[in-house]
Design a protein around this motif. Structure first.
Motif, PDB file in Angstrom:
ATOM      1  N   ALA A   1       0.824  -1.204   0.000  1.00 54.39           N
ATOM      2  CA  ALA A   1       0.000   0.000   0.000  1.00 54.39           C
ATOM      3  C   ALA A   1       0.862   1.260   0.000  1.00 54.39           C
ATOM      4  O   ALA A   1       0.550   2.238  -0.687  1.00 54.39           O
ATOM      5  CB  ALA A   1      -0.929  -0.007   1.219  1.00 54.39           C
TER       6      ALA A   1
ATOM      7  N   ILE B   1      -2.476  -2.021   8.601  1.00 52.31           N
ATOM      8  CA  ILE B   1      -2.900  -2.579   7.313  1.00 52.31           C
ATOM      9  C   ILE B   1      -2.711  -4.090   7.310  1.00 52.31           C
ATOM     10  O   ILE B   1      -3.561  -4.843   6.820  1.00 52.31           O
ATOM     11  CB  ILE B   1      -2.117  -1.921   6.164  1.00 52.31           C
ATOM     12  CG1 ILE B   1      -2.491  -0.439   6.056  1.00 52.31           C
ATOM     13  CG2 ILE B   1      -2.386  -2.633   4.841  1.00 52.31           C
ATOM     14  CD1 ILE B   1      -1.617   0.346   5.101  1.00 52.31           C
TER      15      ILE B   1
ATOM     16  N   VAL C   1       2.197   5.344   5.824  1.00 49.90           N
ATOM     17  CA  VAL C   1       1.117   4.385   6.065  1.00 49.90           C
ATOM     18  C   VAL C   1       1.395   3.653   7.372  1.00 49.90           C
ATOM     19  O   VAL C   1       2.533   3.633   7.848  1.00 49.90           O
ATOM     20  CB  VAL C   1       0.988   3.352   4.917  1.00 49.90           C
ATOM     21  CG1 VAL C   1       0.651   4.030   3.601  1.00 49.90           C
ATOM     22  CG2 VAL C   1       2.273   2.529   4.783  1.00 49.90           C
TER      23      VAL C   1
END
Length: 259
Positions: free
Chosen positions: A52, A116, A111
């Motif tokens: 990501a 995630i 991120v």
């Protein structure tokens, strides 16, 4: 006669979200090898977060513990190179060092790699539901997904045993099958095969590229598999692999992969 066993490694959430409904509809059994540290959220499922982060990154200047490299990530090929190189760092790192690497990358890429990863990992509730269906068998895949060959024999044994013990405790069912993390020749060899035999597993699988043959009855703790991942996720690639053409080329026309 010809047969297929469908296996999934690690414990990704899409096993439950996508694979399980299809297999339930068709009545096809599957085996999922669980990395219990990921399911318990005390180890890092770093792949989805790294992916990501790189998806929105054009250039990455990365330094970590003496490693320094600049990645041009303005196309898919560059992003793949960065993913492979940083993935190698994760693969060779201890759990503690993986945590440091995760924090560093989260800052660099903007991120939350841990969050995630957790969102893309199975829960024990979903594992329990699949187990109750009778279609899904769960095998062990270590606690922290280490390269077993990099560990001492005692540490490798503990990773294998603790993973099996946790799954057995959670599901109240025997755990008879094992998958070696990474599964290539750099990550699993004769010592690891002997450990799984010693610990009483019925089978253990590698990622050596090959088809299961009758001769593998004598090498049940080093079974090959066909990996449908990366650039192989389409039916034409699967047809080539199932034909035996790719395995023949990779293994120099030796039909039996045993080491």
């Amino acid at each position: 006669r010809r047969f297929v066993c469908l296996t999934f490694d690690d414990g990704f959430a899409d096993n439950y979200q996508h694979a399980f409904p299809i297999c339930r509809r068709l009545g096809v059994p599957i085996t999922i090898y669980l990395c219990t540290g990921l399911i318990n959220r005390d180890r890092i499922n770093w792949g989805p977060g790294l992916e990501a982060g790189l998806a929105t990154t054009k250039r990455l200047q990365f330094e970590f513990a003496g490693y320094s490299r600049e990645f041009e990530c303005d196309d898919a090929r560059g992003k793949q190179r960065a993913f492979d190189a940083i993935g190698h760092l994760f693969r060779s790192a201890s759990p503690a060092r993986q945590g440091e690497l995760t924090n560093k990358l989260s800052d660099e890429l903007g991120v939350d790699i841990q969050a995630i990863g957790d969102a893309n990992t199975l829960t024990w509730e979903s594992v329990g539901e699949m187990h109750a269906s009778g279609l899904v068998e769960f095998g062990a895949h270590t606690v922290s997904h280490p390269n077993l060959r990099m560990l001492s024999e005692d540490a490798a044994r503990k990773e294998i045993e603790d993973s099996r013990r946790e799954i057995r405790r959670r599901l109240g069912a025997p755990v008879e099958h094992f998958a070696y993390p990474y599964g290539d020749r750099d990550a699993a060899g004769e010592r690891e095969f002997a450990l799984c035999k010693e610990l009483g597993f019925k089978t253990a699988v590698t990622t050596r590229h090959g088809l299961v043959q009758p001769q593998h009855r004598n090498h049940i703790h080093s079974l090959p598999r066909l990996m449908v991942n990366g650039r192989r996720q389409h039916l034409s690639a699967l047809s080539v692999m199932l034909s035996g053409a790719s395995t023949a080329l990779v293994n120099h026309f030796d039909p039996v992969v045993i080491d």
